[in-house]
Design an enzyme around this catalytic site. Structure first.
Site, PDB file in Angstrom:
ATOM      1  N   LYS A 113      38.372  32.460  72.566  1.00 62.95           N
ATOM      2  CA  LYS A 113      37.793  31.169  73.039  1.00 62.95           C
ATOM      3  C   LYS A 113      37.561  31.136  74.383  1.00 62.95           C
ATOM      4  O   LYS A 113      36.750  30.250  74.955  1.00 62.95           O
ATOM      5  CB  LYS A 113      38.879  29.743  72.474  1.00 62.95           C
TER       6      LYS A 113
HETATM    7  C1  LIG Z   1      38.867  30.342  66.595  1.00 61.07           C
HETATM    8  C2  LIG Z   1      39.220  31.560  66.138  1.00 61.07           C
HETATM    9  C3  LIG Z   1      38.505  32.386  65.034  1.00 61.07           C
HETATM   10  C4  LIG Z   1      37.326  31.506  64.212  1.00 61.07           C
HETATM   11  O1  LIG Z   1      36.133  31.424  65.078  1.00 61.07           O
HETATM   12  P1  LIG Z   1      34.977  30.353  64.591  1.00 61.07           P
HETATM   13  O2  LIG Z   1      34.088  30.567  65.547  1.00 61.07           O
HETATM   14  O3  LIG Z   1      35.653  29.056  64.406  1.00 61.07           O
HETATM   15  O4  LIG Z   1      34.584  30.599  63.365  1.00 61.07           O
HETATM   16  C5  LIG Z   1      38.720  33.524  64.589  1.00 61.07           C
HETATM   17  N1  LIG Z   1      39.736  34.236  65.264  1.00 61.07           N
HETATM   18  C6  LIG Z   1      40.478  33.499  66.256  1.00 61.07           C
HETATM   19  C7  LIG Z   1      41.592  34.072  66.796  1.00 61.07           C
HETATM   20  C8  LIG Z   1      40.130  32.279  66.678  1.00 61.07           C
HETATM   21  O5  LIG Z   1      40.856  31.867  67.858  1.00 61.07           O
END
Ligand SMILES: *Cc1c(COP(=O)(O)O)cnc(C)c1O
Length: 497
Positions: A113
């Site tokens: 993120k």
């Molecule tokens: C948010 C997240 C995901 C999923 O990603 P999306 O873009 O919501 O599909 C997978 N792994 C981790 C560690 C995340 O923080």
């Protein structure tokens, strides 16, 4: 350069500039903003192969954010991708056990993120200035564990902004929770809701859709926006690392120019994998997009049958950031596959809201055939982590483990020999207990930080700053609320009651 404008996936809003779309987050009809076309890269992959992450970011983002000036965009990029990341390359590509792990967790909160949320506050404050916005921006965010911390880290003490995060009380890892409740910054608020991630996300979307509330807030000098991946300002920065990954493979002589690769993405809200899809349509030679789910395998079933059906039990797993039954960004793929037909998309989303399911047409499925759905159980996830560790010493987190397991199964079933990039979405330290259980089995110490020390010994990877700084940090947020009390909680936090 031709300007790109943005429109709602549900047809109710058009001709919006990039900066306005970023400020708004969600379109006024409840749809998501999409560019009116997907731009092609101006440079060849060969030309991109020698570029830094920041240069690549500029080459990609300028094509989408056409109302930002060169100076504005470069300032945003330089402000985001700096020493907050613990490596100069920002997103390293690590080869282990026959796959390439694109490590997206070297930012300040050690999950992918950070790749978008370290730049979103810069994009948003720039957009506010460009649009002569005189209100305080209130970022409302639902989190399955990682977005909340990354968004707060980005927005903490940014003038003209406040941020409120809702997370599922029993649905995040211990480290994720400590990271959030110790967050500093006078403009930050964290609320544990008595519900799951879907409840949090639905509640936030409802608040966004409440026109009367928006009016009331406006009178008080506030305006809402979103840091969730429904915001186009999250999606665009995520395209960058897929372009960068291909360029790195080329630069390192791992692939021939033009050679197609596969990409495997551990998926929840469908934002990360959608960014890979956009990269493909910009000209990056990608063949299959392998969508990896955990036991909440609603997307696997969708790609297999054409029916999206969320009417099932919500399961809590060791990959909590993927515990999601309503994948918001899938709406963008639905829209593209419906030939950018807003009415058709709106009708399907209406089916989902009313009945909990929808079915797409054969034509639409045909246009989605670049996607392959797969899923891995918790046991398969643990085995994948253990196997790669035993073979190579490389330790991955439980989300990346899902992708690794799914990729292994896909490869065996399809015989597809293409090289694959696996999006590595979190540091194993963020899920240290589950990772150590996968490697060592049961019987770990009670104390989370002792488990972290064990992980450090097993992996030989230095404990990240993000973990060290929460070891002794005081708890600053203790607020909780019921599913039905989210709006009231927002009013309370903003001092409106
Ligand atoms: C948010 C997240 C995901 C999923 O990603 P999306 O873009 O919501 O599909 C997978 N792994 C981790 C560690 C995340 O923080």
């Amino acid at each position: 350069m031709m300007n790109i404008s943005y429109q709602s996936t549900r047809g109710g809003e058009q001709g919006v500039t990039a900066s306005q779309a970023i400020l708004k987050g969600l379109a006024c009809d409840g749809g998501l903003f999409m560019p009116d076309r997907i731009p092609r890269l101006e440079l060849s992959m060969k030309e991109l192969a020698g570029k830094t992450y920041q240069e690549t970011a500029y080459e990609v983002m300028k094509l989408f954010l056409t109302d930002f000036t060169k100076e504005e965009l470069k300032a945003c990029i330089d402000g985001a991708y700096d020493s907050k990341f613990d490596t100069e390359v920002i997103a390293p590509l690590v080869k282990a056990d026959g796959a390439y792990y694109l490590e997206l967790f070297h930012g300040s909160t050690i999950a992918f993120k950070d790749m978008a949320l370290s730049i979103l506050p810069h994009l948003m404050t720039t957009a506010a200035r460009k649009n002569h916005m005189d209100k305080e921006i209130v970022i409302l965010t639902a989190t399955s564990g990682d977005t909340g911390k990354a968004a707060m880290a980005g927005f903490a003490d940014v003038p003209g902004t406040r941020i409120i995060v809702f997370y599922p009380k029993d649905g995040v890892s211990r480290i994720q929770e400590i990271q959030m409740v110790t967050q500093k910054g006078d403009n930050t608020a964290v609320v544990a809701i008595h519900g799951n991630f879907d409840d949090a996300q639905t509640g936030v979307k409802q608040i966004f859709g409440d026109k009367e509330f928006a009016k009331e807030l406006e009178e008080k000098g506030f305006v809402f926006s979103s840091a969730n991946s429904i915001n186009i300002g999250r999606l665009v920065p995520q395209v960058v690392y897929y372009v960068y990954a291909y360029a790195q493979l080329l630069n390192n002589g791992e692939i021939q120019d033009g050679e197609k690769i596969n990409v495997t993405v551990p998926t929840g809200n469908f934002g990360n994998i959608l960014a890979a899809y956009l990269a493909k349509h910009m000209g990056v030679p990608i063949d299959k997009l392998i969508c990896a789910s955990n036991d909440n395998k609603v997307l696997y079933d969708f790609f297999r049958t054409g029916t999206y059906d969320r009417k099932r039990d919500f399961l809590l797993t060791i990959s909590p950031s993927m515990d999601i039954l309503i994948s918001s960004n899938l709406e963008r793929l639905i829209y593209l596959s419906a030939g950018c037909d807003g009415e058709k998309t709106a009708a399907l989303m209406d089916d989902l809201a009313r009945t909990g399911a929808y079915t797409v047409s054969g034509d639409m499925r045909e246009r989605m055939k670049d996607f392959v759905g797969g899923f891995a159980t918790e046991q398969e996830d643990r085995e994948a982590i253990k196997e790669v560790y035993q073979n190579t010493g490389y330790v991955m987190d439980t989300h990346t483990g899902v992708a690794c397991a799914v990729y292994g199964k896909y490869r065996q079933e399809s015989g597809d020999p293409r090289k694959t990039v696996i999006a590595s979405t979190a540091s194993p330290y963020k899920f240290s207990r589950s990772v150590m259980e996968a490697i060592r089995g049961e019987g770990l110490p009670e104390d989370e930080f002792q488990v972290i020390d064990l992980l450090s010994q097993a992996s030989g990877v230095e404990i990240p700053q993000a973990v060290e700084e929460i070891r002794k940090a005081p708890i600053r947020h203790t607020r909780e609320c019921g599913r039905e009390e989210m709006k009231r909680t927002v009013e309370e936090i903003l001092g409106l009651l």
